[in-house]
Design a protein around this motif. Structure first.
Motif, short mmCIF file in Angstrom:
data_model
loop_
_atom_site.label_atom_id
_atom_site.label_comp_id
_atom_site.label_asym_id
_atom_site.label_seq_id
_atom_site.Cartn_x
_atom_site.Cartn_y
_atom_site.Cartn_z
N LEU A 129 -98.09 36.93 -27.77
CA LEU A 129 -97.74 37.77 -26.83
C LEU A 129 -98.86 38.02 -25.77
N SER A 142 -94.29 44.03 -29.14
CA SER A 142 -94.88 44.44 -27.84
C SER A 142 -94.97 46.06 -27.64
N ASP A 174 -98.27 39.79 -21.78
CA ASP A 174 -97.64 40.93 -22.25
C ASP A 174 -97.93 42.22 -21.10
#
Length: 382
Positions: free
Chosen positions: A41, A112, A46
């Motif tokens: 991520l 996330s 992210d």
């Protein structure tokens, strides 16, 4: 037949044993797999990780603890959920314009989101009702504006002065449309409540008597308006107000206008804000008006006025970037609430979330000389 059955049973037993071995293997490697997924991520960029790194959320705690100012009578009962966690959930909600139920699902579903909130895979996720109750507490204690001011103070502590000039504009904020009869709508416009609604509290709770219909450019709009004042250089929102949709933009100019010392001398706005009274008022408060000239019946704009408006538009258009970011990057300018007080909370959180997102962008682009927002007392500076 018996041999076939035994064979099938044997296959099932072997399969079960393999599943047990696989489960043990998964348990042993799950921690490393989770770290690998978090790393993936991060590698993909992210945006929530970047936002979390740019903001020290503790700067908001002095405001949020006002919710718990009333002393508890005893230690019995469930302890309140961490206020910072709940506040970050509301920021997530406005970043993606999610309903309370959808927010609960997404937090439980997305890594996330969990990482942004600091939740473990085995941790409890606040449910939709808890999210609603916390937002109601913000409304009850009128904390949205103090949170907004707190962020601006943190920027000022770091040497950011939002006084490069003021650009003012407004946009419609739609809410769920009410289906009322003609007589009921007539009463609502007179700021009265239909009698049968008053007799049925459950029905009254579902009716918005503050939102209004209005027309612009031949198109009908229902809901509220978000009036904002942005800093010319940074495109950060410095002041805001929420009104029903039918309130004319010019009536809210004074409410969002900042003093010359706070926001800068020059003021940009479209022609809806222009009038002789407004021009005199701005001159009296030591502001320089950059508001667009207006054409009147039988009195069109001169070529010089049109050229002047074109030059002003080059600056004023920056406020459209703000509304565009809310519409395209934050799931749309829409609130799911009933009544002005709740709409003001939703719109205020939307403006605050935009500012947080914009600050992260300005930090990443090296526009600011620092890499994180943190209050002096949080950083240990007296």
């Amino acid at each position: 037949f018996k041999q076939k059955t035994a064979y099938e049973i044997g296959v099932r037993l072997v399969g079960s044993e393999m599943c047990i071995r696989d489960s043990a293997s998964v348990m042993q490697s799950s921690l490393f797999d989770l770290e690998n997924r978090y790393a993936s991520l991060s590698e993909a960029g992210d945006p929530l990780e970047r936002l979390d790194a740019a903001i020290d959320w503790e700067i908001f705690r002095p405001i949020l603890v006002r919710i718990d100012a009333k002393e508890r009578k005893s230690a019995a009962g469930r302890k309140p959920t961490c206020r910072i966690l709940m506040f970050k959930m509301l920021i997530l909600q406005r970043l993606h314009n999610l309903s309370d139920e959808r927010l609960q699902f997404q937090v439980a579903d997305r890594l996330s989101f969990m990482r942004f909130l600091g939740l473990e895979l085995s941790g409890d996720v606040p449910d939709a009702r808890t999210v609603w109750a916390f937002r109601e507490l913000l409304k009850k204690h009128r904390l949205v504006e103090p949170l907004f001011v707190r962020l601006n103070q943190a920027l000022a502590d770091l040497g950011v002065e939002l006084k490069s000039g003021q650009i003012i504009d407004a946009t419609f904020v739609p809410v769920p449309i009410q289906r009322n009869g003609r007589e009921d709508n007539t009463l609502i416009k007179q700021e009265a409540v239909p009698i049968d609604w008053g007799k049925t509290p459950a029905k009254r709770a579902q009716k918005d008597i503050d939102a209004r219909w209005t027309k612009k450019g031949g198109q009908s709009h229902y809901g509220y308006k978000n009036h904002i004042n942005i800093d010319r250089a940074t495109k950060l929102i410095t002041a805001h107000a929420t009104t029903p949709a039918h309130i004319h933009d010019s009536r809210v100019l004074e409410a969002v206008l900042r003093s010359e010392d706070e926001g800068g001398k020059e003021v940009w706005a479209d022609s809806a804000y222009r009038s002789d009274e407004q021009e005199q008022s701005l001159a009296g408060s030591q502001h320089t008006s950059q508001i667009h000239e207006r054409a009147y019946r039988n009195k069109p704009l001169t070529e010089a006025q049109e050229l002047s408006n074109t030059e002003k538009s080059r600056v004023r258009a920056r406020v459209e970037h703000v509304f565009g970011a809310m519409e395209n990057d934050m799931g749309g300018i829409f609130v799911r609430s009933i009544g002005t007080a709740r709409a003001a909370v939703g719109v205020g959180l939307m403006n605050l979330t935009y500012n947080l997102k914009r600050i992260e962008t300005l930090i990443r682009l090296k526009v600011f000389s620092f890499d994180r927002i943190a209050a002096p007392e949080i950083r240990g500076v007296v």
